[in-house]
Enzyme design. Structure first.
Site, PDB file in Angstrom:
ATOM      1  N   TYR A 171     -35.154 -61.202  19.437  1.00 32.57           N
ATOM      2  CA  TYR A 171     -35.645 -61.205  18.043  1.00 32.57           C
ATOM      3  C   TYR A 171     -36.855 -60.264  17.911  1.00 32.57           C
ATOM      4  CZ  TYR A 171     -38.573 -62.855  14.201  1.00 32.57           C
ATOM      5  OH  TYR A 171     -39.401 -62.909  13.102  1.00 32.57           O
TER       6      TYR A 171
HETATM    7  P1  NAP Z   1     -35.694 -68.678   5.996  1.00 31.54           P
HETATM    8  O1  NAP Z   1     -36.101 -69.851   5.184  1.00 31.54           O
HETATM    9  O2  NAP Z   1     -34.591 -68.842   7.007  1.00 31.54           O
HETATM   10  O3  NAP Z   1     -35.249 -67.519   4.960  1.00 31.54           O
HETATM   11  C1  NAP Z   1     -34.576 -66.384   5.358  1.00 31.54           C
HETATM   12  C2  NAP Z   1     -33.902 -65.776   4.141  1.00 31.54           C
HETATM   13  O4  NAP Z   1     -33.219 -64.586   4.543  1.00 31.54           O
HETATM   14  C3  NAP Z   1     -32.860 -66.684   3.477  1.00 31.54           C
HETATM   15  O5  NAP Z   1     -33.111 -66.762   2.087  1.00 31.54           O
HETATM   16  C4  NAP Z   1     -31.553 -65.977   3.732  1.00 31.54           C
HETATM   17  O6  NAP Z   1     -30.616 -66.080   2.693  1.00 31.54           O
HETATM   18  C5  NAP Z   1     -32.002 -64.529   3.841  1.00 31.54           C
HETATM   19  N1  NAP Z   1     -30.995 -63.721   4.511  1.00 31.54           N
HETATM   20  C6  NAP Z   1     -30.424 -63.937   5.727  1.00 31.54           C
HETATM   21  N2  NAP Z   1     -29.467 -63.012   5.966  1.00 31.54           N
HETATM   22  C7  NAP Z   1     -29.442 -62.198   4.881  1.00 31.54           C
HETATM   23  C8  NAP Z   1     -28.663 -61.082   4.510  1.00 31.54           C
HETATM   24  N3  NAP Z   1     -27.692 -60.590   5.305  1.00 31.54           N
HETATM   25  N4  NAP Z   1     -28.898 -60.486   3.317  1.00 31.54           N
HETATM   26  C9  NAP Z   1     -29.860 -60.980   2.487  1.00 31.54           C
HETATM   27  N5  NAP Z   1     -30.624 -62.046   2.768  1.00 31.54           N
HETATM   28  C10 NAP Z   1     -30.415 -62.653   3.956  1.00 31.54           C
HETATM   29  O7  NAP Z   1     -36.913 -68.024   6.755  1.00 31.54           O
HETATM   30  P2  NAP Z   1     -38.491 -68.365   6.708  1.00 31.54           P
HETATM   31  O8  NAP Z   1     -38.744 -69.599   7.466  1.00 31.54           O
HETATM   32  O9  NAP Z   1     -38.948 -68.226   5.297  1.00 31.54           O
HETATM   33  O10 NAP Z   1     -39.049 -67.147   7.577  1.00 31.54           O
HETATM   34  C11 NAP Z   1     -38.958 -65.822   7.081  1.00 31.54           C
HETATM   35  C12 NAP Z   1     -39.098 -64.847   8.222  1.00 31.54           C
HETATM   36  O11 NAP Z   1     -40.392 -64.963   8.806  1.00 31.54           O
HETATM   37  C13 NAP Z   1     -38.170 -65.090   9.421  1.00 31.54           C
HETATM   38  O12 NAP Z   1     -36.890 -64.531   9.177  1.00 31.54           O
HETATM   39  C14 NAP Z   1     -38.887 -64.384  10.552  1.00 31.54           C
HETATM   40  O13 NAP Z   1     -38.472 -63.037  10.655  1.00 31.54           O
HETATM   41  C15 NAP Z   1     -40.349 -64.408  10.117  1.00 31.54           C
HETATM   42  N6  NAP Z   1     -41.197 -65.241  11.005  1.00 31.54           N
HETATM   43  C16 NAP Z   1     -40.872 -66.523  11.242  1.00 31.54           C
HETATM   44  C17 NAP Z   1     -41.678 -67.318  12.066  1.00 31.54           C
HETATM   45  C18 NAP Z   1     -41.384 -68.782  12.263  1.00 31.54           C
HETATM   46  O14 NAP Z   1     -42.211 -69.487  12.903  1.00 31.54           O
HETATM   47  N7  NAP Z   1     -40.272 -69.291  11.783  1.00 31.54           N
HETATM   48  C19 NAP Z   1     -42.825 -66.772  12.657  1.00 31.54           C
HETATM   49  C20 NAP Z   1     -43.139 -65.435  12.395  1.00 31.54           C
HETATM   50  C21 NAP Z   1     -42.306 -64.670  11.561  1.00 31.54           C
HETATM   51  P3  NAP Z   1     -29.834 -67.470   2.314  1.00 31.54           P
HETATM   52  O15 NAP Z   1     -30.851 -68.282   1.576  1.00 31.54           O
HETATM   53  O16 NAP Z   1     -28.723 -66.999   1.491  1.00 31.54           O
HETATM   54  O17 NAP Z   1     -29.424 -68.099   3.621  1.00 31.54           O
END
Ligand code: NAP
Length: 217
Positions: A127
């Site tokens: 990732y």
């Molecule tokens: P999340 O709730 O899983 O949201 C991810 C979004 O991306 C969802 O709305 C999803 O759409 C969309 N998505 C996925 N595939 C896609 C595609 N092919 N085309 C368009 N949209 C797409 O994530 P979060 O918890 O808000 O986190 C956001 C980001 O922060 C993570 O992806 C990661 O890169 C980063 N991050 C995370 C952490 C952590 O601790 N979790 C730490 C540092 C950085 P759907 O709603 O349709 O499924």
């Protein structure tokens, strides 16, 4: 009024971003969603939507945007190839279309550890490497950007206080609400301009912390 396209608007951080944009003068959010049934939630909030998939044609979405926040991601439970398809190539797809459309600033939600994936936890390495390829592409494409690298995201309250720096030297947590505020603040020209930086929860006001990050013009 600037139109802010939010990729990943239906996600947990994305929804926080939309809420903040709605209440911020000068910005009009445009929620990028990938399923028709997700539209109703945004209709209720009186937020415009556009249907687009990061793995598909993004030209129409990019053309509507003055600036972009990328808050999408494949999530931790998908097969590794989805990380390449979405977090890496999907991001690059949107960056390229944004550049072609003349988007004025691209704000990337990245992650702590991306600067040096080899030293990250082994289960996150694919990732972190994928995110690094996307971040490096953004840095190289001659478009204005900010790259925001938070630690572990929580569902905690908004504190409006953070620690920020190019490398904070330790891992930690931060709420999605505070991350969303940082991403929105980075839309402003001259804030963390063309910089990648890490953030954690802390005790410095977000506005002040961001102004301490030197721009790179
Ligand atoms: P999340 O709730 O899983 O949201 C991810 C979004 O991306 C969802 O709305 C999803 O759409 C969309 N998505 C996925 N595939 C896609 C595609 N092919 N085309 C368009 N949209 C797409 O994530 P979060 O918890 O808000 O986190 C956001 C980001 O922060 C993570 O992806 C990661 O890169 C980063 N991050 C995370 C952490 C952590 O601790 N979790 C730490 C540092 C950085 P759907 O709603 O349709 O499924």
């Amino acid at each position: 009024m600037e139109t802010i396209l939010v990729a990943g608007a239906n996600g947990k951080t994305g929804r926080e971003i939309i809420e903040i944009l709605k209440g911020t003068p000068g910005y009009k959010p445009l929620a990028m969603i990938r399923k028709e049934e997700q539209k109703a939630t945004f209709d209720l909030m009186e937020v415009d939507t556009i249907l687009a998939d990061l793995e598909g044609d993004l030209r129409a979405a990019a053309k509507k945007a003055d600036k972009i926040i990328f808050a999408a991601g494949s999530g931790g439970h998908t097969p590794p190839e989805k990380t390449i398809d979405v977090d890496q190539n999907g991001a690059i797809n949107l960056i390229d279309q944004a550049k072609a459309a003349g988007v004025k600033k691209f704000v990337m939600l990245s992650s702590m550890g991306v600067a040096d994936p080899k030293n990250g936890p082994e289960d996150l390495r694919h990732y972190l490497e994928a995110k690094k390829v996307a971040d490096d592409h953004l840095k190289a494409c001659f478009m204005e950007y900010s790259i925001v690298r938070p630690g572990y995201l929580t569902t905690g309250d908004k504190t409006n206080k953070i620690r920020a720096g190019e490398s904070l030297g330790e891992f930690g947590k931060i709420s999605r609400k505070d991350v969303a505020q940082v991403l929105v603040d980075c839309l402003e020209d001259g804030i963390a301009q063309n910089r990648a930086f890490e953030i954690l929860s802390g005790d410095i006001g977000i506005e002040f912390a961001l102004r301490e990050i030197p721009n790179n013009r």
